[in-house]
Motif scaffolding. Sequence first.
Motif, PDB file in Angstrom:
ATOM      1  N   THR A  51       0.844  -1.181   0.000  1.00 29.17           N
ATOM      2  CA  THR A  51       0.000   0.000   0.000  1.00 29.17           C
ATOM      3  C   THR A  51       0.885   1.238   0.000  1.00 29.17           C
ATOM      4  N   GLU A 107     -19.492   8.375  -1.878  1.00 28.74           N
ATOM      5  CA  GLU A 107     -18.684   7.233  -2.310  1.00 28.74           C
ATOM      6  C   GLU A 107     -17.841   7.630  -3.510  1.00 28.74           C
ATOM      7  N   ARG A 123     -14.294   3.201  -7.431  1.00 32.34           N
ATOM      8  CA  ARG A 123     -13.130   2.333  -7.300  1.00 32.34           C
ATOM      9  C   ARG A 123     -12.692   1.871  -8.679  1.00 32.34           C
ATOM     10  N   GLN A 143      -8.680   4.324  -5.574  1.00 34.86           N
ATOM     11  CA  GLN A 143      -9.915   4.996  -5.183  1.00 34.86           C
ATOM     12  C   GLN A 143      -9.530   6.392  -4.724  1.00 34.86           C
ATOM     13  N   THR A 201      -7.755   7.698  -1.320  1.00 34.90           N
ATOM     14  CA  THR A 201      -6.933   6.691  -0.651  1.00 34.90           C
ATOM     15  C   THR A 201      -5.709   6.405  -1.508  1.00 34.90           C
ATOM     16  N   GLU A 252      -6.284  -1.772   4.378  1.00 33.42           N
ATOM     17  CA  GLU A 252      -6.218  -0.676   3.414  1.00 33.42           C
ATOM     18  C   GLU A 252      -5.744  -1.181   2.057  1.00 33.42           C
ATOM     19  N   LYS A 255      -8.415  -2.992   0.396  1.00 34.00           N
ATOM     20  CA  LYS A 255      -9.628  -2.182   0.240  1.00 34.00           C
ATOM     21  C   LYS A 255     -10.837  -2.922   0.831  1.00 34.00           C
ATOM     22  N   ASP A 258     -14.063  -3.650   2.718  1.00 33.76           N
ATOM     23  CA  ASP A 258     -15.253  -2.831   3.017  1.00 33.76           C
ATOM     24  C   ASP A 258     -16.230  -3.750   3.731  1.00 33.76           C
ATOM     25  N   VAL A 291     -17.428   2.421   0.954  1.00 34.72           N
ATOM     26  CA  VAL A 291     -16.334   3.166   1.588  1.00 34.72           C
ATOM     27  C   VAL A 291     -15.517   2.146   2.377  1.00 34.72           C
ATOM     28  N   ILE A 292     -14.215   2.044   2.065  1.00 29.98           N
ATOM     29  CA  ILE A 292     -13.429   0.998   2.709  1.00 29.98           C
ATOM     30  C   ILE A 292     -13.291   1.285   4.207  1.00 29.98           C
ATOM     31  N   GLN A 308     -10.957   4.019   5.442  1.00 34.45           N
ATOM     32  CA  GLN A 308     -11.464   5.356   5.134  1.00 34.45           C
ATOM     33  C   GLN A 308     -12.586   5.742   6.070  1.00 34.45           C
TER      34      GLN A 308
END
Lengths: 406, 158
Positions: A109, A360, A363, A389, A392, B89, B92, B94, B100-101, B104
């Motif tokens: 990440t 939202e 993605r 996304q 992020t 993260e 991702k 959710d 919205v993950i 987040q």
Amino acid sequence: MLRRSLSAPLALFLLTLGALLSFARPASAYPWMIRHEYTTCGLCHTDPSGGGILTAYGRAQSAVLLSTQFGEPDENPGKFKDFLFGVIPDNEHLLMQGWVREGYIANRTGGGAFGKTAADERFLDMRADLAAQLKFSRFRVSGMVGYASSDPSAAFYSQQAWVNGGTGGHVVAREYWAGYDNEEDTLTIRAGRLNQPFGIRNVEHTLLARSLTRTDSNQNQQHGVAVSYVSETNRAEVMAIAGNFQLRPDTYRERGYAGFFEHTFDGKYAVGLNSKLTYADTDSQRLTPHTLLQAHGVSGRLTPVKKLVILAEADALILGSKDVKTQLGGVGYVQADVEPIQGVHVLGTFEAANQGADDEKTRYRAWGSLWWFVVPHVDLRGDIIRSMQSGTDASMTYLAQLHIYL
Amino acid sequence: MRPSLPACLLALGGLLAAAPAAASPNYPNVIASELGLSDDKIPECTLCHATDAGGDGTVITPFGKFGLDKRNLAGSDTDSLKIYLKASEAEKIDSDGDGVIDVQELKDGTDPNTAPGGVSPGSIEAPEYGCAASTAPRGQGAAAGLLVGLVLLARRRR
């Protein structure tokens, strides 16, 4: 006579089942077989909409068309392609198949081209299943049983199909059904736990189009009754969904329908319509009451030249629940599969999804994949996936897989 | 002056009584530190647990159970929490499927366990997966399959 001819194969099947369960993904369907003008699925698969156990013809085509040919092409692949590499002789009443899929995944990440920070890295027990189909005249009975270890991914991607709950390893039963084929082999009616007939039945079960429509063939099977139809240029299936009875309590079970229709042009272009609607008293993921989930869309499989197949799907997502504003969103993907030499596939996939919730962000995911069908029964695959996304950091997933089918 | 036996036993009993149950009271602050949350967005213990008292065996929420069951999250092990946040993260995740993950949602100060309009995990019976009510011992099915297979083979030889 029938009993005698079946007892030895059955015994060996049970022994193999025991061996597989002692150790330790879903039906493999290859929609890009359209490049060989296989526009329908039932010729090679026991599931009329693809995936599941291979028929004898399917095994033969798998050896002849799927795997890399070393040396002169062999139109008569012999017994090696059969169940357990030919140890079990063909039987007109009994088909068997097993699958083992192992992988290694590394997630990073923090943005950047390759991900700045290692997030996690581990081996994956992706699949260990055994399946069999018994056929008598026009009637068929089929079942699949497997094992999902306590490996985190094995549990996450199989829990809807668990037989035993709790922690640790789980016996998994994804599909089991009884069916009847009409005399012309154009209609099949099945009842049991079935793959939902919706969209393109991809091997890439983690596509957003599969997870957001809840049609992931790893675990999103449902109990119900399905009727399928196939002709030279059309195929269709509709399922009445009674709920997933491997999920408790009943308030979480989704009930409704799923179905698709696909028409083929010139043997090279197939266009489909897909529709699904389910209702649950309480949604098991969102925990929202009186939830209606809908997905309606189109799909396409195109092979303008033999070395290239393009798959595409776009679905509208409609989510409604009590006291909450209805959400309207969408999900879709495009995938290009190039096969420069037989058995070697280079794939590029691009996905996008937005469920329509307030605030939202859409993605996106981009995949680069290399997939090699080395010899009958064995394939290797590598994927690099970038997930994005807005708001992020982008993340990267590096995945390697070894798949053996028996 | 040498301590008496009763005094030693009393002291030992006091020590044992004072031994805390496994707890991770600093986890909310670890989450805040890892994700750079402002003070008003520090989550409660009910992010994972049934109540703010926390404690072993009380993780009931989708976010908490996913970490516990599927990403090696453990109590009193802040490194496991940091790894879980990074993995969540990267993948991702959710948990409530609201688009919205989870990470987040924590940054936004919203609940990753429940979509808008949903009920709190603690107020409803959690979904359970499987046909049986208890976990079957590992290998039980394998042993059964092997046994039946051997019996059938033996019968055929006769």
